[in-house]
Design an enzyme around this catalytic site. Structure first.
Site, PDB file in Angstrom:
ATOM      1  N   GLU A  53      39.115  44.997  47.056  1.00 15.31           N
ATOM      2  CA  GLU A  53      38.071  46.041  47.352  1.00 15.31           C
ATOM      3  C   GLU A  53      36.663  45.392  47.389  1.00 15.31           C
ATOM      4  OE1 GLU A  53      39.721  49.926  44.666  1.00 15.31           O
ATOM      5  OE2 GLU A  53      37.859  48.818  43.891  1.00 15.31           O
ATOM      6  N   LYS A 107      33.133  44.548  46.567  1.00 20.23           N
ATOM      7  CA  LYS A 107      32.225  44.311  45.469  1.00 20.23           C
ATOM      8  C   LYS A 107      30.813  44.594  45.657  1.00 20.23           C
ATOM      9  CE  LYS A 107      31.487  42.104  41.000  1.00 20.23           C
ATOM     10  NZ  LYS A 107      30.073  42.600  40.827  1.00 20.23           N
ATOM     11  N   ARG A 116      26.726  52.333  33.200  1.00 24.32           N
ATOM     12  CA  ARG A 116      27.780  51.476  32.290  1.00 24.32           C
ATOM     13  C   ARG A 116      27.712  51.278  30.870  1.00 24.32           C
ATOM     14  NH1 ARG A 116      28.525  46.711  30.660  1.00 24.32           N
ATOM     15  NH2 ARG A 116      29.636  44.880  31.272  1.00 24.32           N
ATOM     16  N   GLU A 140      30.246  52.929  42.603  1.00 24.48           N
ATOM     17  CA  GLU A 140      28.949  52.083  42.373  1.00 24.48           C
ATOM     18  C   GLU A 140      28.045  52.595  43.388  1.00 24.48           C
ATOM     19  OE1 GLU A 140      29.144  49.347  40.515  1.00 24.48           O
ATOM     20  OE2 GLU A 140      27.354  48.107  41.133  1.00 24.48           O
ATOM     21  N   ARG A 142      38.224  44.163  28.941  1.00 26.09           N
ATOM     22  CA  ARG A 142      38.220  43.122  30.078  1.00 26.09           C
ATOM     23  C   ARG A 142      39.467  42.341  30.183  1.00 26.09           C
ATOM     24  NH1 ARG A 142      33.632  41.323  32.474  1.00 26.09           N
ATOM     25  NH2 ARG A 142      32.224  41.656  30.516  1.00 26.09           N
ATOM     26  N   LYS A 145      36.990  39.842  39.516  1.00 35.57           N
ATOM     27  CA  LYS A 145      36.166  39.736  40.251  1.00 35.57           C
ATOM     28  C   LYS A 145      35.918  38.316  40.682  1.00 35.57           C
ATOM     29  CE  LYS A 145      32.924  39.308  36.178  1.00 35.57           C
ATOM     30  NZ  LYS A 145      31.963  39.981  35.381  1.00 35.57           N
TER      31      LYS A 145
HETATM   32  P1  ATP Z   1      30.781  43.180  33.833  1.00 37.89           P
HETATM   33  O1  ATP Z   1      30.570  44.545  34.432  1.00 37.89           O
HETATM   34  O2  ATP Z   1      31.967  42.321  34.359  1.00 37.89           O
HETATM   35  O3  ATP Z   1      30.285  42.747  32.404  1.00 37.89           O
HETATM   36  P2  ATP Z   1      28.391  42.733  35.340  1.00 37.89           P
HETATM   37  O4  ATP Z   1      27.910  43.805  34.981  1.00 37.89           O
HETATM   38  O5  ATP Z   1      27.575  41.394  35.385  1.00 37.89           O
HETATM   39  O6  ATP Z   1      29.547  42.143  34.539  1.00 37.89           O
HETATM   40  P3  ATP Z   1      29.909  42.025  37.615  1.00 37.89           P
HETATM   41  O7  ATP Z   1      30.136  40.665  37.113  1.00 37.89           O
HETATM   42  O8  ATP Z   1      28.910  41.869  38.669  1.00 37.89           O
HETATM   43  O9  ATP Z   1      29.041  42.852  36.516  1.00 37.89           O
HETATM   44  O10 ATP Z   1      31.152  42.731  37.901  1.00 37.89           O
HETATM   45  C1  ATP Z   1      31.472  44.014  37.496  1.00 37.89           C
HETATM   46  C2  ATP Z   1      30.615  45.141  38.027  1.00 37.89           C
HETATM   47  O11 ATP Z   1      30.818  45.314  39.553  1.00 37.89           O
HETATM   48  C3  ATP Z   1      31.225  46.583  37.555  1.00 37.89           C
HETATM   49  O12 ATP Z   1      30.812  47.050  36.350  1.00 37.89           O
HETATM   50  C4  ATP Z   1      30.616  47.666  38.699  1.00 37.89           C
HETATM   51  O13 ATP Z   1      29.383  47.849  38.305  1.00 37.89           O
HETATM   52  C5  ATP Z   1      30.690  46.609  39.988  1.00 37.89           C
HETATM   53  N1  ATP Z   1      31.609  47.114  40.908  1.00 37.89           N
HETATM   54  C6  ATP Z   1      31.348  46.817  42.417  1.00 37.89           C
HETATM   55  N2  ATP Z   1      32.277  47.132  43.117  1.00 37.89           N
HETATM   56  C7  ATP Z   1      33.228  47.548  42.382  1.00 37.89           C
HETATM   57  C8  ATP Z   1      34.546  47.897  42.615  1.00 37.89           C
HETATM   58  N3  ATP Z   1      34.934  48.152  43.744  1.00 37.89           N
HETATM   59  N4  ATP Z   1      35.070  48.217  41.691  1.00 37.89           N
HETATM   60  C9  ATP Z   1      34.872  48.081  40.372  1.00 37.89           C
HETATM   61  N5  ATP Z   1      33.628  47.652  40.026  1.00 37.89           N
HETATM   62  C10 ATP Z   1      32.766  47.557  40.919  1.00 37.89           C
END
Ligand code: ATP
Length: 584
Positions: free
Chosen positions: A251, A253, A273, A302, A419, A425
């Protein structure tokens, strides 16, 4: 009934301990002697709140008001109290030192109880409108009138929100398991209930009144946010595909803000979140769902700000403007948003988290796939089974202004708060440098020199271990701070200063000029993870006496206010990045 004095004494003991084990022990003793009918209140008060995060209200008490109340009950002038406050820095500590010159005779004095304090705090939080300031002050004065010095100290710390025991949910969960089931092993059941309901007070009440079996029955429910499922990070497409056993969904991101949307009938609520209720930030999303017939659901997506003319995605920072309530109409026009849905947690009265991701996505398509609204869509998705397919989709994602890809195992269920490798990711890669940033919590600081005299120079940062519920040091950072950002950060840090290292921080022999309550998270980039005898993250994991350290750490300018301290990058994640780096 429980005397507030008992709670104040425990707070005092907790505040002076520097070991997490002792902290847990104090909690266990406190919980064991707490009457069952107020156990939830005790849980909230320990964390300085009046309820779970998603519904806890602010008291709205100004320092001036407290100074006035203190002046009334002690006979000292407001000026004298203000001067003392300037010197000591905390009004609770000021109250502890004052002599009480009671206006009421002892005949009318009643002992403060936990119930009374909690209920009065709720009343204060619910007071608004004209005359409310006066009423709030009278509530505080009346409680102070019935307080000893020790009670006054903690009462004021509670109403002003400066009680800094820093007790995390996981420590409380440990203490609850020990107090009511006699076994730490049951904590996974409590944790699971917490991931679904985000309300430790309620869990404690159910546990204390019933048994662990009753806690197992706690289910997802509308308007109570679920803790989000999180993703592991992979080094490259090859590793990601291996972890996915050769096939998965990819998907886009999107670099926006994660929102969880709950709807039933006319009620629509949005959570972040970290489970904060942000419904007022996005009136257009509320309206969008209000206009649709689809009902009775919890979805996740998102939300991303878009350029109003070319509709391109704008950086994450554009969403920050939504925090200013009074400008929301203006912001809505200048920075419209697009919502990309990616998951369905609850639908038509059914918990859908048990279903596979494949089935959840199908339901999501059934429910929202045909909606004719250009501000709402399902996140772009495709099935991939080769590295080449992943790379192609990655290029497409980057061209569309995304950060990278999320890969998801089609057979996996939704695991609240976990997690795991069911979600991976994958961000853009540059050779030789660590691509992904780390989110690290500020633990301490050294005073600045030269241009930074009077400000903090270097900040000590840490990672987190969930199993130990402890923060470990990883680097000092002093670059990447613009002057205005540093000033704003210093102001916030000043409020978090504690007189010694926090009991949940493991810093080895490192000494700092100041220590903070772990609270603020910074996004940091680094050129490399190295081994160092100074820092404690992953100490002894790779080499005896050595832990991980960041080489040339730099602040990206992004303060991660959407993350709680326990969302800091974990020791395991650092180990993972370190191992990946070796493979390259
Ligand atoms: P984490 O949420 O893993 O602790 P983070 O807040 O720094 O770390 P990222 O490392 O960027 O975030 O990756 C996870 C986040 O990506 C998700 O919490 C969500 O907000 C975002 N995201 C964007 N696109 C998607 C998607 N298609 N599916 C799930 N999450 C997504």
């Amino acid at each position: 009934m429980m005397l507030f004095l008992e709670l104040a004494q425990t707070f005092k003991e907790m505040e002076t301990t520097s070991s997490r084990i002792a902290l847990t022990q104090f909690l266990v003793e406190l919980l064991k002697k707490t009457p069952v009918d107020i156990i939830d209140k005790i849980i909230y008060l320990i964390q300085g709140k009046l309820g779970p995060d998603h519904s806890s209200k602010e008291l709205g008490i100004a320092e001036k008001m407290v100074i006035r109340s203190l002046s009334i009950v002690t006979g000292n002038s407001s000026n004298e109290i203000q001067l003392l406050y300037n010197r000591i820095g905390d009004l609770g500590d000021v109250a502890y030192r004052l002599r009480y010159n009671r206006v009421q005779s002892t005949l009318f004095q009643e002992h403060l109880t936990v119930e009374k304090v909690f209920d009065t705090m709720v009343k204060i939080a619910n007071t608004s409108g004209t005359g409310s300031l006066d009423l709030k002050r009278r509530y505080i004065t009346s409680m102070l009138n019935n307080s000893s010095n020790l009670e006054a100290k903690y009462l004021l710390k509670l109403v002003l929100g400066t009680l800094r025991l820093g007790i995390a949910n996981y420590t409380l969960i440990d203490a609850l398991a020990l107090s009511f089931t006699g076994d730490k092993k049951n904590k996974s059941i409590l944790e699971n209930a917490f991931n679904l309901s985000s309300d430790l007070g309620n869990i404690a009440r159910i546990l204390a009144k019933g048994s662990i079996k009753d806690v197992q029955l706690i289910a997802v429910s509308l308007f109570v946010p679920v803790r989000p499922m999180l993703a592991e990070r992979a080094r490259d497409s090859r590793e990601a595909l291996n972890k996915m056993k050769g096939e998965c969904f990819a998907e886009f991101k999107i670099d926006g803000e994660r929102v969880q949307i709950h709807k039933k009938g006319n009620q629509i609520e949005l959570f972040t979140r970290s489970l904060e209720n942000i419904t007022p930030h996005f009136p257009e999303i509320v309206k969008m769902f209000a206009d649709e017939n689809t009902d009775n659901f919890i979805v996740e997506g998102e939300v991303v700000a878009i350029n109003s003319t070319n509709l391109k995605y704008l950086p994450f920072q554009s969403l920050m403007k939504r925090k200013r309530k009074h400008e929301i109409q203006d912001v809505m026009e200048k920075y419209p948003v697009l919502l990309n849905l990616f998951d369905l947690l609850y639908y038509n009265g059914q918990d859908t988290m048990e279903l596979s991701f494949f089935e959840r996505r199908r339901l999501l398509e059934d429910a929202f796939g045909n909606i004719k609204n250009d501000r709402l869509k399902l996140v772009d998705q495709t099935k991939v089974s080769t590295i080449d397919e992943i790379e192609k989709f990655m290029t497409k994602a980057l061209e569309n202004g995304c950060e990278g890809l999320m890969l998801k195992d089609p057979s996996s269920r939704y695991r609240a708060g976990a997690r795991e490798w069911a979600w991976i990711k994958l961000k853009r890669e540059y050779s030789g440098t660590i691509t992904d940033s780390l989110d690290l919590v500020i633990l301490g600081a050294l005073y600045g020199k030269g241009r930074r005299v009077g400000k903090y120079g270097a900040l000590l940062l840490g990672s987190y271990s969930k199993t130990e519920d402890t923060f470990y040091t990883i680097c000092k950072v002093g670059t990447g701070f613009k002057d205005d950002v540093l000033t704003a950060l210093s102001n916030r840090l000043n409020k978090l200063v504690i007189h010694k290292k926090h009991p949940r921080v493991e810093a080895g022999a490192l000494s700092m000029d100041v220590w903070f309550e772990p609270n603020i998270i910074l996004e940091i980039v680094t050129s490399e993870i190295t081994l160092s005898p100074v820092y404690t993250t992953g100490r002894n994991l790779i080499k005896p006496g050595y832990g991980f350290a960041l080489r040339f750490p730099k602040f990206t300018g992004n303060v991660r206010d959407d993350k709680a301290p326990e969302d800091t990058t974990t020791v395991d994640e650092v180990l993972n990045i370190y191992s990946n780096q070796l493979k390259q």
